[in-house]
Design a protein around this motif. Structure first.
Motif, PDB file in Angstrom:
ATOM      1  N   ARG A 217       0.785  -1.239   0.000  1.00  0.00           N
ATOM      2  CA  ARG A 217       0.000   0.000   0.000  1.00  0.00           C
ATOM      3  C   ARG A 217       0.816   1.286   0.000  1.00  0.00           C
ATOM      4  NH1 ARG A 217      -5.340  -0.240   2.218  1.00  0.00           N
ATOM      5  NH2 ARG A 217      -6.480  -1.596   0.793  1.00  0.00           N
ATOM      6  N   SER A 218       1.912   1.320   0.784  1.00  0.00           N
ATOM      7  CA  SER A 218       2.668   2.564   0.932  1.00  0.00           C
ATOM      8  C   SER A 218       3.271   3.013  -0.397  1.00  0.00           C
ATOM      9  CB  SER A 218       3.780   2.385   1.965  1.00  0.00           C
ATOM     10  OG  SER A 218       4.724   1.454   1.482  1.00  0.00           O
ATOM     11  N   THR A 219       3.392   2.064  -1.346  1.00  0.00           N
ATOM     12  CA  THR A 219       3.972   2.381  -2.653  1.00  0.00           C
ATOM     13  C   THR A 219       2.974   3.132  -3.532  1.00  0.00           C
ATOM     14  OG1 THR A 219       5.070   0.255  -2.440  1.00  0.00           O
ATOM     15  CG2 THR A 219       5.277   1.346  -4.540  1.00  0.00           C
ATOM     16  N   LEU A 220       1.679   2.955  -3.240  1.00  0.00           N
ATOM     17  CA  LEU A 220       0.644   3.433  -4.161  1.00  0.00           C
ATOM     18  C   LEU A 220       0.695   4.945  -4.402  1.00  0.00           C
ATOM     19  CD1 LEU A 220      -1.745   2.571  -5.890  1.00  0.00           C
ATOM     20  CD2 LEU A 220      -3.239   2.971  -3.930  1.00  0.00           C
ATOM     21  N   VAL A 253       6.816  13.999  -2.588  1.00  0.00           N
ATOM     22  CA  VAL A 253       5.627  13.586  -1.835  1.00  0.00           C
ATOM     23  C   VAL A 253       6.027  12.695  -0.662  1.00  0.00           C
ATOM     24  CG1 VAL A 253       3.611  12.080  -1.965  1.00  0.00           C
ATOM     25  CG2 VAL A 253       3.957  13.857  -3.671  1.00  0.00           C
ATOM     26  N   GLU A 254       6.970  11.799  -0.906  1.00  0.00           N
ATOM     27  CA  GLU A 254       7.397  10.878   0.151  1.00  0.00           C
ATOM     28  C   GLU A 254       8.127  11.628   1.274  1.00  0.00           C
ATOM     29  OE1 GLU A 254       6.399   7.895   0.132  1.00  0.00           O
ATOM     30  OE2 GLU A 254       7.507   7.085   1.835  1.00  0.00           O
ATOM     31  N   VAL A 255       8.924  12.632   0.904  1.00  0.00           N
ATOM     32  CA  VAL A 255       9.638  13.441   1.900  1.00  0.00           C
ATOM     33  C   VAL A 255       8.623  14.166   2.795  1.00  0.00           C
ATOM     34  CG1 VAL A 255      11.061  15.507   2.199  1.00  0.00           C
ATOM     35  CG2 VAL A 255      11.767  13.725   0.600  1.00  0.00           C
ATOM     36  N   VAL A 256       7.581  14.717   2.166  1.00  0.00           N
ATOM     37  CA  VAL A 256       6.560  15.447   2.924  1.00  0.00           C
ATOM     38  C   VAL A 256       5.765  14.482   3.816  1.00  0.00           C
ATOM     39  CG1 VAL A 256       4.397  16.742   2.715  1.00  0.00           C
ATOM     40  CG2 VAL A 256       6.348  17.300   1.236  1.00  0.00           C
ATOM     41  N   ARG A 257       5.474  13.302   3.280  1.00  0.00           N
ATOM     42  CA  ARG A 257       4.637  12.346   3.984  1.00  0.00           C
ATOM     43  C   ARG A 257       5.372  11.654   5.141  1.00  0.00           C
ATOM     44  NH1 ARG A 257       2.103   6.985   1.208  1.00  0.00           N
ATOM     45  NH2 ARG A 257       4.296   6.474   1.064  1.00  0.00           N
ATOM     46  N   HIS A 258       6.694  11.595   5.072  1.00  0.00           N
ATOM     47  CA  HIS A 258       7.507  10.860   6.041  1.00  0.00           C
ATOM     48  C   HIS A 258       7.128  11.235   7.478  1.00  0.00           C
ATOM     49  CE1 HIS A 258      10.841   8.429   7.251  1.00  0.00           C
ATOM     50  NE2 HIS A 258      11.370   9.410   7.954  1.00  0.00           N
ATOM     51  N   ASP A 259       6.946  10.205   8.330  1.00  0.00           N
ATOM     52  CA  ASP A 259       6.637  10.408   9.756  1.00  0.00           C
ATOM     53  C   ASP A 259       5.236  10.915  10.025  1.00  0.00           C
ATOM     54  OD1 ASP A 259       8.955   9.457  10.661  1.00  0.00           O
ATOM     55  OD2 ASP A 259       9.948  11.400  10.867  1.00  0.00           O
ATOM     56  N   ARG A 260       4.356  10.800   9.072  1.00  0.00           N
ATOM     57  CA  ARG A 260       2.995  11.261   9.359  1.00  0.00           C
ATOM     58  C   ARG A 260       2.070  10.092   9.557  1.00  0.00           C
ATOM     59  NH1 ARG A 260       1.890  16.736   5.936  1.00  0.00           N
ATOM     60  NH2 ARG A 260       3.644  17.833   6.838  1.00  0.00           N
TER      61      ARG A 260
ATOM     62  N   ARG B  43      14.417  11.761   6.366  1.00  0.00           N
ATOM     63  CA  ARG B  43      13.328  12.238   5.530  1.00  0.00           C
ATOM     64  C   ARG B  43      13.717  12.163   4.050  1.00  0.00           C
ATOM     65  NH1 ARG B  43       8.831  15.478   6.426  1.00  0.00           N
ATOM     66  NH2 ARG B  43       9.014  15.305   8.652  1.00  0.00           N
ATOM     67  N   VAL B  44      14.900  12.665   3.744  1.00  0.00           N
ATOM     68  CA  VAL B  44      15.377  12.632   2.362  1.00  0.00           C
ATOM     69  C   VAL B  44      15.631  11.182   1.934  1.00  0.00           C
ATOM     70  CG1 VAL B  44      17.260  13.297   0.824  1.00  0.00           C
ATOM     71  CG2 VAL B  44      16.352  14.950   2.465  1.00  0.00           C
ATOM     72  N   GLU B  45      16.151  10.395   2.869  1.00  0.00           N
ATOM     73  CA  GLU B  45      16.392   8.973   2.593  1.00  0.00           C
ATOM     74  C   GLU B  45      15.093   8.285   2.179  1.00  0.00           C
ATOM     75  OE1 GLU B  45      19.142   6.520   1.850  1.00  0.00           O
ATOM     76  OE2 GLU B  45      19.865   7.828   3.440  1.00  0.00           O
ATOM     77  N   ALA B  46      13.986   8.619   2.870  1.00  0.00           N
ATOM     78  CA  ALA B  46      12.683   8.046   2.532  1.00  0.00           C
ATOM     79  C   ALA B  46      12.279   8.451   1.115  1.00  0.00           C
ATOM     80  CB  ALA B  46      11.627   8.507   3.533  1.00  0.00           C
ATOM     81  N   GLY B  47      12.541   9.708   0.770  1.00  0.00           N
ATOM     82  CA  GLY B  47      12.233  10.178  -0.578  1.00  0.00           C
ATOM     83  C   GLY B  47      13.052   9.428  -1.619  1.00  0.00           C
ATOM     84  N   PRO B  52      13.432   4.381  -7.231  1.00  0.00           N
ATOM     85  CA  PRO B  52      13.473   3.327  -8.253  1.00  0.00           C
ATOM     86  C   PRO B  52      12.099   3.037  -8.846  1.00  0.00           C
ATOM     87  CG  PRO B  52      14.777   2.698  -6.350  1.00  0.00           C
ATOM     88  CD  PRO B  52      14.064   3.964  -5.969  1.00  0.00           C
ATOM     89  N   GLY B  53      11.114   2.778  -7.982  1.00  0.00           N
ATOM     90  CA  GLY B  53       9.772   2.484  -8.479  1.00  0.00           C
ATOM     91  C   GLY B  53       9.181   3.659  -9.229  1.00  0.00           C
ATOM     92  N   ALA B  54       9.402   4.875  -8.707  1.00  0.00           N
ATOM     93  CA  ALA B  54       8.838   6.066  -9.336  1.00  0.00           C
ATOM     94  C   ALA B  54       9.418   6.271 -10.740  1.00  0.00           C
ATOM     95  CB  ALA B  54       9.095   7.294  -8.470  1.00  0.00           C
ATOM     96  N   ILE B  55      10.724   6.032 -10.898  1.00  0.00           N
ATOM     97  CA  ILE B  55      11.339   6.192 -12.219  1.00  0.00           C
ATOM     98  C   ILE B  55      10.788   5.146 -13.187  1.00  0.00           C
ATOM     99  CG2 ILE B  55      13.508   6.048 -13.515  1.00  0.00           C
ATOM    100  CD1 ILE B  55      14.899   7.093 -10.964  1.00  0.00           C
TER     101      ILE B  55
END
Lengths: 260, 106
Positions: A217-220, A253-260, B43-47, B52-55
């Motif tokens: 799900r988190s990938t979606l 989007v992932e950077v913003v969403r992190h830890d929420r 945070r940046v690491e999570a981004g 890979p999947g996004a590309i």
């Protein structure tokens, strides 16, 4: 090709790993997992990539023919394939080719089309940063879309074979250069690669890879953002900026969403 | 003048080709080089981890969007074979066979 902590790739290293690193293949385990660089890894990469390299060869033949039509000699086309090794950029370059050569336009297009490689290389960092600079940078020079995809799949799966990128890259390079020479020398023998479905190879590789990179799900959300951004950007902008924009939008989007 | 024979190497052409090679090499090593030198937060690491999947999706989406039912069907064939067998070679062969067949039929 010496100085490895395992002589036969993944399995042989299991006994030397710290006990807490043996269990998983997900990013958390990456920190502790060993990354090897040996002949076995090169061989495994080369063999895994062979069928895909043959497909890449289909593009290479098309590129060789286009280059010849644009006025390059066989030797010049082969030199470009051997030193540049970037399919889309090369095909666009010979489409832009004219007399006199629009040097600035060609170089700018090359940069724009290939900037995605910076993101791809960054994505390989967790594994490549554990190799010596000549090994990591040398492997990156042989990176193309297809073998990046295969390498990502291999390393995410936890094999720890750091030489995989180099092995797959060698396969791509050999077929790309050889096919360029064949295409440039033979001219219009094969005709349109679409007739044999070879134009679909890239999409097929990426569809298969997408399935494997799916992590639930988190990938979606990031994927939907990447998809929407890329499709819109592709319609609005020329060149291949859509790839970069799609990747950046998802990461943001992932950077913003992190830890929420 | 460009090329008299198949082995001709025009100095200007060689120069442009080598410049293209340098630009491309810089893009291939640039991202890795930059990130090896920066302190990266969680945070940046999570981004970065979704890159890979996004590309893959960013390349695949527009590629399929410019295709038609034949390409979409063949992509579906690739997904099903990959999901069932986890064999990339089988998936590719199935996908290429399917695209050729669908293009002939549709």
């Amino acid at each position: 090709m010496t100085e490895t902590d395992s002589s036969d790739g993944d399995r042989g290293a299991a006994g030397e790993r710290p006990p807490d690193a043996v269990d998983g293949s997900r990013p958390a385990a990456v920190e502790a997992e060993s990354v090897t660089f040996d002949r076995e890894g090169i061989r495994a990469g080369f063999l895994t990539c062979l069928p895909i390299a043959i497909g890449v060869g289909g593009y290479g033949i098309a590129f060789g023919m286009l280059a010849r039509q644009a006025g390059l000699s066989v030797a010049e086309a082969a030199l470009m394939s051997a030193t540049v090794l970037a399919g889309a950029a090369q095909i666009v370059a010979v489409e832009l080719w004219a007399e006199p050569i629009p040097v600035a336009t060609v170089l700018l297009a090359t940069l724009a089309i290939n900037l995605r490689y910076s993101l791809m290389g960054a994505a390989l960092r967790p594994w490549l940063e554990r190799l010596s600079p000549p090994r990591s940078y040398g492997s990156l020079l042989l990176m193309a879309d297809e073998n990046w995809a295969l390498t990502m799949r291999e390393l995410k799966g936890g094999g720890g074979r750091g030489a995989f990128l180099l092995g797959t890259g060698i396969a791509i390079w050999l077929f790309w250069v050889a096919a360029t020479i064949v295409g440039a020398a033979a001219g219009g023998v094969i005709g349109d690669p679409a007739r044999y479905g070879l134009d679909f190879v890239l999409a097929a590789v990426f569809a298969a890879l997408a399935l494997e990179l799916w992590e639930g799900r988190s990938t979606l959300l990031p994927w939907l953002v990447a998809l929407a951004t890329a499709v819109v950007a592709d319609a609005l902008l020329s060149g291949q900026w859509y790839i970069l924009l799609g990747g950046f939008a998802a990461a943001a989007v992932e950077v913003v969403r992190h830890d929420r | 003048m460009i090329g008299e024979g198949p082995l001709a190497l025009d100095p200007l052409v060689v120069g442009v080709v080598l410049a293209m090679a340098i630009v491309t090499a810089l893009t291939k090593i640039g991202g890795f080089w930059l990130l090896s030198r920066l302190e990266v937060s969680d945070r940046v690491e999570a981004g970065l981890s979704v890159l890979p999947g996004a590309i893959v999706i960013a390349i695949l989406g527009p590629e399929l969007a410019t295709g038609g039912p034949a390409e979409w069907g063949a992509a579906g064939v690739v997904l099903v074979i990959m999901w069932r067998t986890e064999n990339i070679l089988l998936s590719l062969c199935g996908g290429i066979g399917a695209v050729v067949a669908f293009r002939a039929l549709l």
